[in-house]
Design a protein around this motif. Sequence first.
Motif, short mmCIF file in Angstrom:
data_model
loop_
_atom_site.label_atom_id
_atom_site.label_comp_id
_atom_site.label_asym_id
_atom_site.label_seq_id
_atom_site.Cartn_x
_atom_site.Cartn_y
_atom_site.Cartn_z
N MET A 49 60.77 -12.42 62.09
CA MET A 49 59.71 -13.19 61.49
C MET A 49 58.78 -12.21 60.78
N GLU A 50 58.33 -12.59 59.61
CA GLU A 50 57.43 -11.74 58.84
C GLU A 50 55.98 -11.97 59.28
N PHE A 51 55.14 -10.99 59.01
CA PHE A 51 53.74 -11.08 59.41
C PHE A 51 53.06 -12.28 58.76
N SER A 52 53.39 -12.55 57.51
CA SER A 52 52.78 -13.70 56.80
C SER A 52 53.12 -15.02 57.50
N GLU A 53 54.31 -15.11 58.05
CA GLU A 53 54.70 -16.32 58.79
C GLU A 53 53.88 -16.44 60.08
N ILE A 54 53.66 -15.31 60.73
CA ILE A 54 52.86 -15.30 61.95
C ILE A 54 51.44 -15.76 61.65
N VAL A 55 50.89 -15.29 60.53
CA VAL A 55 49.54 -15.69 60.12
C VAL A 55 49.49 -17.20 59.88
N GLU A 56 50.52 -17.74 59.25
CA GLU A 56 50.55 -19.19 59.00
C GLU A 56 50.61 -19.99 60.29
N TYR A 57 51.38 -19.52 61.25
CA TYR A 57 51.41 -20.18 62.56
C TYR A 57 50.02 -20.18 63.18
N ALA A 58 49.36 -19.03 63.14
CA ALA A 58 48.02 -18.90 63.74
C ALA A 58 47.00 -19.78 63.02
N LYS A 59 47.05 -19.79 61.70
CA LYS A 59 46.10 -20.60 60.92
C LYS A 59 46.26 -22.08 61.20
N SER A 60 47.51 -22.49 61.36
CA SER A 60 47.77 -23.92 61.56
C SER A 60 47.62 -24.35 63.02
N GLY A 61 47.42 -23.38 63.91
CA GLY A 61 47.25 -23.71 65.32
C GLY A 61 48.55 -23.97 66.05
N LEU A 62 49.65 -23.62 65.43
CA LEU A 62 50.96 -23.81 66.06
C LEU A 62 51.35 -22.57 66.85
N ASP A 63 52.05 -22.79 67.95
CA ASP A 63 52.59 -21.66 68.72
C ASP A 63 53.82 -21.12 68.00
N ILE A 64 54.00 -19.81 68.07
CA ILE A 64 55.23 -19.26 67.52
C ILE A 64 56.36 -19.53 68.51
N PRO A 65 57.60 -19.53 68.04
CA PRO A 65 58.73 -19.81 68.95
C PRO A 65 58.76 -18.84 70.13
N LYS A 66 59.14 -19.36 71.28
CA LYS A 66 59.20 -18.54 72.49
C LYS A 66 60.20 -17.41 72.38
N ILE A 67 61.20 -17.58 71.53
CA ILE A 67 62.22 -16.54 71.38
C ILE A 67 61.76 -15.39 70.49
N SER A 68 60.55 -15.44 70.01
CA SER A 68 60.02 -14.37 69.17
C SER A 68 59.91 -13.08 69.97
N SER A 69 59.91 -11.97 69.25
CA SER A 69 59.84 -10.66 69.91
C SER A 69 58.44 -10.40 70.45
N GLN A 70 58.35 -9.37 71.27
CA GLN A 70 57.06 -9.01 71.85
C GLN A 70 56.07 -8.63 70.75
N SER A 71 56.52 -7.90 69.75
CA SER A 71 55.61 -7.49 68.66
C SER A 71 55.13 -8.71 67.89
N GLU A 72 55.97 -9.72 67.74
CA GLU A 72 55.56 -10.95 67.05
C GLU A 72 54.51 -11.71 67.86
#
Length: 124
Positions: free
Chosen positions: A1-24
């Motif tokens: 997952m790219e950092f920009s995608e992580i930012v979009e998840y955070a902005k929208s209030g959505l949790d990132i997928p549980k299978i994401s890496s520790q750094s994500e």
Amino acid sequence: MEFSEIVEYAKSGLDIPKISSQSEHLAYLTVICILEAFRNRTINGAQAKNQKEKAEQFFHDARKQEADRLMVYRTYQQNTLKVEELLHEINKELQHQGADKGRVIDLSLHALEVLTGVKFKELR
């Protein structure tokens, strides 16, 4: 997952997928904290942007370290399999009455080379 995608998840209030890496996951939590601090006016826009840029750099550094550790682990696994195969060959050779001691020594040295990453000189 790219950092920009992580930012979009955070902005929208959505949790990132549980299978994401520790750094994500850590990047996601960091971005949430930055957004929260900005919304609460604890930091201004310039500070938020600066912190987000730092978080992105830390994220990329962490991803590189994860990739490096994975490469080391894969190499370790491959070398372990090679050593297991060599030990199997040594055991097969030793089961014979007239075992070829030179072959046993060669296989043992090769196993040691694989384990240590050191190439030994040919003595024969």
